[in-house]
Structure formats: C-alpha cells, structure tokens
Design a protein around this motif. Structure first.
Motif, PDB file in Angstrom:
ATOM      1  N   ARG A  43       0.831  -1.217   0.000  1.00 40.02           N
ATOM      2  CA  ARG A  43       0.000   0.000   0.000  1.00 40.02           C
ATOM      3  C   ARG A  43       0.856   1.254   0.000  1.00 40.02           C
ATOM      4  NH1 ARG A  43      -4.165   0.752   4.833  1.00 40.02           N
ATOM      5  NH2 ARG A  43      -2.189   0.902   5.984  1.00 40.02           N
ATOM      6  N   GLU A  44       1.896   1.266   0.852  1.00 39.95           N
ATOM      7  CA  GLU A  44       2.760   2.446   0.930  1.00 39.95           C
ATOM      8  C   GLU A  44       3.545   2.637  -0.366  1.00 39.95           C
ATOM      9  OE1 GLU A  44       6.331   4.279   3.733  1.00 39.95           O
ATOM     10  OE2 GLU A  44       5.396   2.360   4.235  1.00 39.95           O
ATOM     11  N   LEU A  45       3.973   1.541  -0.963  1.00 40.39           N
ATOM     12  CA  LEU A  45       4.713   1.634  -2.225  1.00 40.39           C
ATOM     13  C   LEU A  45       3.825   2.228  -3.313  1.00 40.39           C
ATOM     14  CD1 LEU A  45       7.619   0.745  -3.072  1.00 40.39           C
ATOM     15  CD2 LEU A  45       6.571  -1.292  -4.077  1.00 40.39           C
ATOM     16  N   ALA A  46       2.564   1.802  -3.347  1.00 44.55           N
ATOM     17  CA  ALA A  46       1.625   2.336  -4.341  1.00 44.55           C
ATOM     18  C   ALA A  46       1.423   3.838  -4.150  1.00 44.55           C
ATOM     19  CB  ALA A  46       0.291   1.605  -4.235  1.00 44.55           C
ATOM     20  N   PHE A  49       4.727   5.855  -5.146  1.00 40.04           N
ATOM     21  CA  PHE A  49       5.013   5.877  -6.575  1.00 40.04           C
ATOM     22  C   PHE A  49       3.833   6.387  -7.394  1.00 40.04           C
ATOM     23  CE2 PHE A  49       8.521   2.920  -5.560  1.00 40.04           C
ATOM     24  CZ  PHE A  49       9.528   3.486  -6.318  1.00 40.04           C
ATOM     25  N   GLY A  50       2.690   6.578  -6.753  1.00 44.93           N
ATOM     26  CA  GLY A  50       1.533   7.070  -7.469  1.00 44.93           C
ATOM     27  C   GLY A  50       0.956   6.067  -8.447  1.00 44.93           C
ATOM     28  N   ILE A  51       0.938   4.794  -8.047  1.00 46.57           N
ATOM     29  CA  ILE A  51       0.400   3.733  -8.895  1.00 46.57           C
ATOM     30  C   ILE A  51      -0.643   2.954  -8.100  1.00 46.57           C
ATOM     31  CG2 ILE A  51       2.499   3.492 -10.285  1.00 46.57           C
ATOM     32  CD1 ILE A  51       3.260   1.099  -8.543  1.00 46.57           C
ATOM     33  N   GLY A  52      -1.364   2.070  -8.776  1.00 45.36           N
ATOM     34  CA  GLY A  52      -2.343   1.248  -8.098  1.00 45.36           C
ATOM     35  C   GLY A  52      -1.680   0.141  -7.287  1.00 45.36           C
ATOM     36  N   ARG A  53      -2.438  -0.397  -6.316  1.00 47.58           N
ATOM     37  CA  ARG A  53      -1.887  -1.461  -5.473  1.00 47.58           C
ATOM     38  C   ARG A  53      -1.576  -2.709  -6.281  1.00 47.58           C
ATOM     39  NH1 ARG A  53      -4.561  -2.073   0.409  1.00 47.58           N
ATOM     40  NH2 ARG A  53      -2.920  -3.675   0.393  1.00 47.58           N
ATOM     41  N   ALA A  54      -2.362  -2.965  -7.312  1.00 45.52           N
ATOM     42  CA  ALA A  54      -2.097  -4.136  -8.145  1.00 45.52           C
ATOM     43  C   ALA A  54      -0.736  -4.006  -8.832  1.00 45.52           C
ATOM     44  CB  ALA A  54      -3.190  -4.312  -9.188  1.00 45.52           C
ATOM     45  N   ALA A  55      -0.433  -2.788  -9.309  1.00 40.84           N
ATOM     46  CA  ALA A  55       0.860  -2.555  -9.962  1.00 40.84           C
ATOM     47  C   ALA A  55       2.002  -2.687  -8.952  1.00 40.84           C
ATOM     48  CB  ALA A  55       0.891  -1.183 -10.614  1.00 40.84           C
ATOM     49  N   ALA A  56       1.790  -2.188  -7.738  1.00 44.35           N
ATOM     50  CA  ALA A  56       2.806  -2.315  -6.690  1.00 44.35           C
ATOM     51  C   ALA A  56       3.042  -3.786  -6.349  1.00 44.35           C
ATOM     52  CB  ALA A  56       2.378  -1.545  -5.448  1.00 44.35           C
ATOM     53  N   ARG A  57       1.944  -4.543  -6.292  1.00 43.40           N
ATOM     54  CA  ARG A  57       2.050  -5.979  -6.007  1.00 43.40           C
ATOM     55  C   ARG A  57       2.834  -6.686  -7.121  1.00 43.40           C
ATOM     56  NH1 ARG A  57      -3.064  -7.269  -6.419  1.00 43.40           N
ATOM     57  NH2 ARG A  57      -3.468  -6.259  -4.404  1.00 43.40           N
ATOM     58  N   ASP A  58       2.533  -6.329  -8.373  1.00 39.35           N
ATOM     59  CA  ASP A  58       3.246  -6.930  -9.504  1.00 39.35           C
ATOM     60  C   ASP A  58       4.736  -6.591  -9.459  1.00 39.35           C
ATOM     61  OD1 ASP A  58       0.950  -8.059 -10.488  1.00 39.35           O
ATOM     62  OD2 ASP A  58       0.572  -6.471 -11.973  1.00 39.35           O
ATOM     63  N   ALA A  59       5.056  -5.366  -9.052  1.00 40.40           N
ATOM     64  CA  ALA A  59       6.456  -4.954  -8.969  1.00 40.40           C
ATOM     65  C   ALA A  59       7.210  -5.786  -7.936  1.00 40.40           C
ATOM     66  CB  ALA A  59       6.546  -3.469  -8.622  1.00 40.40           C
ATOM     67  N   LEU A  60       6.608  -5.962  -6.770  1.00 35.03           N
ATOM     68  CA  LEU A  60       7.252  -6.742  -5.718  1.00 35.03           C
ATOM     69  C   LEU A  60       7.430  -8.195  -6.144  1.00 35.03           C
ATOM     70  CD1 LEU A  60       5.408  -5.247  -2.613  1.00 35.03           C
ATOM     71  CD2 LEU A  60       7.825  -4.935  -3.207  1.00 35.03           C
ATOM     72  N   ARG A  61       6.423  -8.744  -6.796  1.00 34.33           N
ATOM     73  CA  ARG A  61       6.525 -10.132  -7.257  1.00 34.33           C
ATOM     74  C   ARG A  61       7.607 -10.270  -8.328  1.00 34.33           C
ATOM     75  NH1 ARG A  61       0.043 -11.539  -7.816  1.00 34.33           N
ATOM     76  NH2 ARG A  61      -0.337 -11.943  -5.592  1.00 34.33           N
ATOM     77  N   SER A  62       7.667  -9.287  -9.240  1.00 30.92           N
ATOM     78  CA  SER A  62       8.671  -9.322 -10.293  1.00 30.92           C
ATOM     79  C   SER A  62      10.076  -9.255  -9.716  1.00 30.92           C
ATOM     80  CB  SER A  62       8.443  -8.164 -11.270  1.00 30.92           C
ATOM     81  OG  SER A  62       9.445  -8.130 -12.272  1.00 30.92           O
TER      82      SER A  62
END
Length: 249
Positions: A43-46, A49-62
C-alpha cells in the motif's frame, strides 16, 4: 528501511510496475538501497510511486522472481533487498531452457567454460586451507564409493565446484558457477545417473594440478571430463526422446 521519501517518487507510465522495478534497481546501483534494506509495503509503495496497489504488487513479485528481493513472513516480515546469491540467475537460465531458448548443450558448454575460468583463477589465489577443503570433499566421496554408499544426492555432486569457485575470491564467478551448477543439478536429477567412482580420480587429478599451480593443465583435465559428462547427458536425453517417440506411434 530507508526513511528518505525521495527514493520513492511517483511514476507516470502505462506499466507502472516496470518503472518501479527500474527505479529500485537504479537505487541499488547508486547505493541508495543496500542489501538487507526493507522496501515499503504494497500500500505504501503504491502511494509513494503514485500507482495502483495491483501494480505495486506486480512490482514486488517481479523483483522477487528475479532475485532482487525476498519475502519474509512474520511480525517483522515484508520485502527485503536480498544479500546476493545465484537464485535469480539460475531461474533465468532454467526459464530459457524450459522455453527452448537454450539447449542442454548450451548450458553444459557455458558451465564447462565458467568452471575452467574458476580453476584458472583459483590456481594462483587459493590458500592451502582452501585446497585442503577441496581435498576433504574428494576424500568424503571417495570413502562413500569405497563403502558402497555413493550418494545420488545431486547437491553433493556439485559441492566440489562450489569450493573451487570460492577459492577464486571473486563473488561474480561464484554466482555464475552456482547458478549453472543448479541448472545442471536439475538436469542430472532427471537422468538419475549411477554414481561413477572415476569422477573422484578426475577430481583428485585436477586438485593435484591446482596445488602445483598448473592452471592450464588443471583446466584442461576438467574440460575433458565435463565434455564426457555432456556427451552422457545428451545421449540420455536422446534415448528418452526416442522412447517417447516410439510410445506415441
């Protein structure tokens, strides 16, 4: 975890998670983030960075899949910058093999060359204690063969190469040897080879030459051995393919 909010500025891109990954890698390269640092939560990363939580989740997984970060569970859990290791590289090579972008021959050729580089570097650099560690590994497996208890544990088979790589005192060489050996280990496990005591004879010869600081002779002896291993694995693969083909017809 770093408290510098400037590390995590909003990103404006169609695929926000890719920009997040790039930004975190840039911060690693610059030293702003270091091994062991904790990343903000999803949530904090989203938000940062001004992105959605789904995108933040994808970034962490990647980043986790690529071996840049690791997920830890528990009260003190979260995503942390990894301290190093060959897992990400090994997974990349394994993925290339699975996608038919790299063949068994490619993997074995690369592994042979990297191990020979390790031997040539270790010859002048290794300490007597490191040579003794290689000897202990050889003695252990020689005794197992003598007692009829030779291991089919493929992890123990590749430990010899890791000890040599450690003696190079070069962490990048160690990482590459570890990664290619891990992919090789998976290939070997699928064949389930019979233990071969002649391997210990080759390893002892290589070590004796290394102790003499004869880098070229030691690497030549190892290269000849690994080429024979490659021929064996290719033969087993081709036999398996023929059996599968005959069953399908």
């Amino acid at each position: 975890m770093s408290n510098d909010d400037s590390l995590f500025q909003p990103v404006r891109t169609r695929r926000g998670f890719e920009a997040v990954c790039d930004r975190i890698r840039d911060q690693l390269m610059s030293g702003e983030l270091k091994p062991g640092d904790q990343l903000p939560g999803e949530r904090e990363l989203a938000e940062r960075f001004g992105i959605g939580r789904a995108a933040a989740r994808d970034a962490l997984r990647s980043l986790e899949v690529s071996g840049v970060v690791e997920a830890r569970k528990g009260i003190q859990g979260g995503f942390f910058i990894k301290s190093g290791g060959s897992g990400g590289l090994a997974q990349t090579v394994q993925d290339m093999v699975s996608l038919a972008q790299a063949s068994l021959e490619n993997v074995m050729e690369a592994r042979t060359e990297i191990i020979c580089v390790a031997i040539r570097l270790a010859c002048p650099r290794a300490t007597d204690e490191e040579f003794d560690a290689i000897q202990r590994d050889i003695d252990l497996h020689t005794d197992l063969f003598r007692l009829g208890r030779a291991s089919r544990n493929t992890q123990s088979v590749i430990e010899f190469y890791r000890i040599i790589a450690l003696a190079t005192h070069n962490p990048l060489v160690l990482m590459m040897v570890d990664a290619l050996s891990e992919v090789y280990r998976a290939m070997l496990a699928s064949v389930d080879p019979r233990p071969n005591k002649d391997i210990m004879v080759v390893r002892q010869r290589v070590l004796d030459l290394m102790r003499q600081r004869d880098a070229q002779a030691a690497s030549d002896a190892m290269a000849a051995h690994l080429r024979r291993v490659t021929e064996y694995l290719v033969s087993e693969r081709d036999k398996k393919s023929k059996r599968a083909g005959s069953r399908s017809t």
